[in-house]
Design a protein around this motif. Structure first.
Motif, PDB file in Angstrom:
ATOM      1  N   ASP A  71      10.082  -0.909   1.932  1.00 39.73           N
ATOM      2  CA  ASP A  71       9.525  -0.644   3.257  1.00 39.73           C
ATOM      3  C   ASP A  71      10.133   0.570   3.935  1.00 39.73           C
ATOM      4  O   ASP A  71       9.906   0.807   5.125  1.00 39.73           O
ATOM      5  N   ARG A  72      10.925   1.357   3.196  1.00 38.77           N
ATOM      6  CA  ARG A  72      11.497   2.564   3.787  1.00 38.77           C
ATOM      7  C   ARG A  72      11.741   3.601   2.702  1.00 38.77           C
ATOM      8  O   ARG A  72      11.733   3.288   1.504  1.00 38.77           O
ATOM      9  N   ALA A  73      11.949   4.834   3.143  1.00 37.12           N
ATOM     10  CA  ALA A  73      12.126   5.936   2.210  1.00 37.12           C
ATOM     11  C   ALA A  73      13.333   5.716   1.308  1.00 37.12           C
ATOM     12  O   ALA A  73      14.351   5.171   1.734  1.00 37.12           O
ATOM     13  N   PHE A  74      13.182   6.118   0.059  1.00 31.43           N
ATOM     14  CA  PHE A  74      14.213   6.083  -0.976  1.00 31.43           C
ATOM     15  C   PHE A  74      14.612   4.671  -1.387  1.00 31.43           C
ATOM     16  O   PHE A  74      15.715   4.448  -1.879  1.00 31.43           O
ATOM     17  N   SER A  75      13.697   3.740  -1.187  1.00 30.14           N
ATOM     18  CA  SER A  75      13.812   2.452  -1.857  1.00 30.14           C
ATOM     19  C   SER A  75      13.274   2.660  -3.273  1.00 30.14           C
ATOM     20  O   SER A  75      12.276   3.343  -3.472  1.00 30.14           O
ATOM     21  N   MET A  76      13.942   2.076  -4.274  1.00 32.33           N
ATOM     22  CA  MET A  76      13.623   2.384  -5.666  1.00 32.33           C
ATOM     23  C   MET A  76      13.435   1.126  -6.495  1.00 32.33           C
ATOM     24  O   MET A  76      13.890   0.037  -6.139  1.00 32.33           O
ATOM     25  N   ALA A  77      12.761   1.307  -7.642  1.00 32.15           N
ATOM     26  CA  ALA A  77      12.611   0.241  -8.626  1.00 32.15           C
ATOM     27  C   ALA A  77      12.700   0.858 -10.013  1.00 32.15           C
ATOM     28  O   ALA A  77      12.084   1.900 -10.272  1.00 32.15           O
ATOM     29  N   TYR A  78      13.472   0.212 -10.889  1.00 26.93           N
ATOM     30  CA  TYR A  78      13.513   0.627 -12.293  1.00 26.93           C
ATOM     31  C   TYR A  78      12.841  -0.453 -13.125  1.00 26.93           C
ATOM     32  O   TYR A  78      13.227  -1.625 -13.077  1.00 26.93           O
ATOM     33  N   ILE A  79      11.812  -0.051 -13.898  1.00 26.35           N
ATOM     34  CA  ILE A  79      11.047  -0.987 -14.711  1.00 26.35           C
ATOM     35  C   ILE A  79      11.212  -0.615 -16.178  1.00 26.35           C
ATOM     36  O   ILE A  79      10.785   0.480 -16.590  1.00 26.35           O
ATOM     37  N   PRO A  80      11.825  -1.467 -17.000  1.00 24.21           N
ATOM     38  CA  PRO A  80      11.987  -1.158 -18.427  1.00 24.21           C
ATOM     39  C   PRO A  80      10.645  -1.073 -19.148  1.00 24.21           C
ATOM     40  O   PRO A  80       9.613  -1.527 -18.645  1.00 24.21           O
ATOM     41  N   ALA A  81      10.664  -0.505 -20.325  1.00 21.91           N
ATOM     42  CA  ALA A  81       9.453  -0.377 -21.130  1.00 21.91           C
ATOM     43  C   ALA A  81       8.853  -1.745 -21.427  1.00 21.91           C
ATOM     44  O   ALA A  81       9.562  -2.695 -21.750  1.00 21.91           O
ATOM     45  N   GLY A  82       7.526  -1.836 -21.307  1.00 15.43           N
ATOM     46  CA  GLY A  82       6.820  -3.048 -21.667  1.00 15.43           C
ATOM     47  C   GLY A  82       6.904  -4.176 -20.670  1.00 15.43           C
ATOM     48  O   GLY A  82       6.343  -5.259 -20.911  1.00 15.43           O
ATOM     49  N   VAL A  83       7.584  -3.973 -19.545  1.00 19.02           N
ATOM     50  CA  VAL A  83       7.706  -5.028 -18.536  1.00 19.02           C
ATOM     51  C   VAL A  83       6.541  -4.899 -17.542  1.00 19.02           C
ATOM     52  O   VAL A  83       6.429  -3.888 -16.850  1.00 19.02           O
ATOM     53  N   PRO A  84       5.667  -5.893 -17.478  1.00 16.90           N
ATOM     54  CA  PRO A  84       4.531  -5.798 -16.554  1.00 16.90           C
ATOM     55  C   PRO A  84       4.953  -6.123 -15.125  1.00 16.90           C
ATOM     56  O   PRO A  84       5.824  -6.958 -14.895  1.00 16.90           O
ATOM     57  N   ILE A  85       4.335  -5.451 -14.180  1.00 19.94           N
ATOM     58  CA  ILE A  85       4.593  -5.731 -12.774  1.00 19.94           C
ATOM     59  C   ILE A  85       3.273  -5.739 -12.009  1.00 19.94           C
ATOM     60  O   ILE A  85       2.291  -5.120 -12.417  1.00 19.94           O
ATOM     61  N   ARG A  86       3.289  -6.440 -10.906  1.00 22.13           N
ATOM     62  CA  ARG A  86       2.189  -6.371  -9.945  1.00 22.13           C
ATOM     63  C   ARG A  86       2.716  -5.732  -8.672  1.00 22.13           C
ATOM     64  O   ARG A  86       3.840  -5.991  -8.253  1.00 22.13           O
ATOM     65  N   GLY A  87       1.911  -4.891  -8.074  1.00 27.38           N
ATOM     66  CA  GLY A  87       2.270  -4.286  -6.803  1.00 27.38           C
ATOM     67  C   GLY A  87       1.188  -4.537  -5.784  1.00 27.38           C
ATOM     68  O   GLY A  87       0.000  -4.579  -6.126  1.00 27.38           O
ATOM     69  N   ARG A  88       1.584  -4.740  -4.545  1.00 24.21           N
ATOM     70  CA  ARG A  88       0.580  -4.913  -3.491  1.00 24.21           C
ATOM     71  C   ARG A  88       1.115  -4.332  -2.184  1.00 24.21           C
ATOM     72  O   ARG A  88       2.324  -4.298  -1.952  1.00 24.21           O
ATOM     73  N   VAL A  89       0.190  -3.884  -1.367  1.00 28.40           N
ATOM     74  CA  VAL A  89       0.539  -3.278  -0.092  1.00 28.40           C
ATOM     75  C   VAL A  89       0.165  -4.219   1.038  1.00 28.40           C
ATOM     76  O   VAL A  89      -0.918  -4.808   1.039  1.00 28.40           O
ATOM     77  N   GLU A  90       1.065  -4.359   1.988  1.00 30.72           N
ATOM     78  CA  GLU A  90       0.772  -5.131   3.202  1.00 30.72           C
ATOM     79  C   GLU A  90       1.208  -4.306   4.408  1.00 30.72           C
ATOM     80  O   GLU A  90       2.383  -3.949   4.545  1.00 30.72           O
ATOM     81  N   GLY A  91       0.247  -3.944   5.262  1.00 33.41           N
ATOM     82  CA  GLY A  91       0.565  -3.283   6.519  1.00 33.41           C
ATOM     83  C   GLY A  91       0.961  -1.829   6.427  1.00 33.41           C
ATOM     84  O   GLY A  91       1.555  -1.303   7.368  1.00 33.41           O
ATOM     85  N   LEU A  92       0.663  -1.151   5.321  1.00 33.39           N
ATOM     86  CA  LEU A  92       0.977   0.269   5.201  1.00 33.39           C
ATOM     87  C   LEU A  92      -0.308   1.104   5.237  1.00 33.39           C
ATOM     88  O   LEU A  92      -1.338   0.694   4.695  1.00 33.39           O
ATOM     89  N   HIS A  93      -0.213   2.273   5.871  1.00 32.95           N
ATOM     90  CA  HIS A  93      -1.349   3.195   5.902  1.00 32.95           C
ATOM     91  C   HIS A  93      -1.264   4.207   4.769  1.00 32.95           C
ATOM     92  O   HIS A  93      -2.290   4.672   4.263  1.00 32.95           O
ATOM     93  N   ARG A  94      -0.046   4.541   4.380  1.00 31.86           N
ATOM     94  CA  ARG A  94       0.161   5.609   3.402  1.00 31.86           C
ATOM     95  C   ARG A  94       1.526   5.438   2.755  1.00 31.86           C
ATOM     96  O   ARG A  94       2.462   4.952   3.382  1.00 31.86           O
ATOM     97  N   ILE A  95       1.611   5.819   1.488  1.00 32.52           N
ATOM     98  CA  ILE A  95       2.890   5.817   0.800  1.00 32.52           C
ATOM     99  C   ILE A  95       2.952   7.023  -0.139  1.00 32.52           C
ATOM    100  O   ILE A  95       1.984   7.313  -0.849  1.00 32.52           O
TER     101      ILE A  95
END
Length: 294
Positions: A71-95
């Protein structure tokens, strides 16, 4: 990379840069209602939020239900190869965010034996690091520049970023990893086998060993030859094989019951462990069942 996304509109077009074994994508997107997606990549990936507009957040969910908020700048995520993820947006206009895609061969070329390969398989769905943030910002600026610097400049930024991300030290300073004792290994493997269909956190295993999370992961790998996550996947597949052999459920129903995103996710993991698709395994085992796809 396999992805299914909806609700995003790219602002100003995709920008990026390619270095040795690394693809950097700079995204600036408007977020509509119910914006989100499903992603799985054959290569490791680093996601860095550069700018977040709105009162909500971008949520990342791993295959075991791990949910992390960006929810703020320079928040990060590292996802290893082959690891599935779901992403969803709530209450954001732009990223606006930076994606770095890279492979193990590229990192080996850069760091050789100094690279701890175990670290490549440990997911970190939300973290912050000031050094990595500064470097990611400079890499994003290169992607956005109409007159980028010499490639050695970008290579230097990437080397520094990877050294920080994977805690890569000087060559020759790796120490031999001590394996878990027989008693502690039994505690951990029994726990994983009993809970393999659910969410297992490295912190849960560390509580059993009395070691830190990192030390537990290294000591488990030293004792078994595989990281804890891989042991869990093998235990989960064994349960799936039992269900396939003795129950008439469809593969889709089994996927839902055993904690996978969908049938395709189950099939990928099953094949990576067994070497065969579920349907092919059933045929080779001489069994019949209500399996909806191979």
């Amino acid at each position: 990379m396999e992805s299914r996304i909806q609700g995003f509109s790219v602002i100003g077009g995709l920008k990026g840069h390619v270095w040795d074994g690394v693809v950097a994508d700079l995204w600036d997107v408007a977020c509509g209602e119910q914006a989100g997606g499903y992603y799985v990549s054959p290569d490791p990936r680093l996601f860095v939020a550069l700018d977040v507009d709105g009162d909500g957040a971008f949520f990342v969910e791993g295959s075991q239900g791990e949910l992390r908020r960006h929810d703020r700048a320079f928040s990060m995520a590292y996802i290893p190869a082959g690891v599935p993820i779901r992403g969803r947006v709530e209450g954001l206009h732009r990223i606006k965010h930076l994606d770095l895609h890279f492979d193990e061969a590229a990192l080996t070329r850069r760091f050789g034996g100094s690279l701890d390969r175990d670290a490549l398989h440990v997911a970190r769905f939300q973290f912050r690091d000031d050094r990595i943030a500064m470097l990611a910002g400079l890499i994003a600026a290169e992607c956005n520049s109409g007159q980028p610097m010499h490639d050695l400049y970008g290579e230097g930024l990437l080397n520094a970023l990877f050294a920080g991300l994977f805690e890569i030290g000087q060559p020759g300073r790796q120490r031999r990893r001590s394996p878990l004792s027989r008693r502690k290994l039994r505690l951990v493997t029994d726990y994983i086998d009993a809970h393999c269909l659910g969410k297992i956190r490295l912190a849960d295993l560390a509580a059993l060993t009395g070691l830190s999370e990192t030390a537990t992961s290294h000591a488990f790998k030293a004792a078994t030859g595989i990281p804890p996550h891989r042991w869990q996947m093998q235990a989960r597949v064994r349960k799936i094989q039992t269900m396939m052999a003795h129950e008439s459920a469809s593969l889709g129903d089994i996927a839902e019951a055993t904690g996978f995103f969908d049938q395709a996710h189950l099939t990928r993991v099953f094949k990576s462990v067994v070497g065969l698709t579920p349907g092919a395994w059933m045929k080779s085992a001489g069994r019949r069942g209500k399996i909806s796809a191979t």
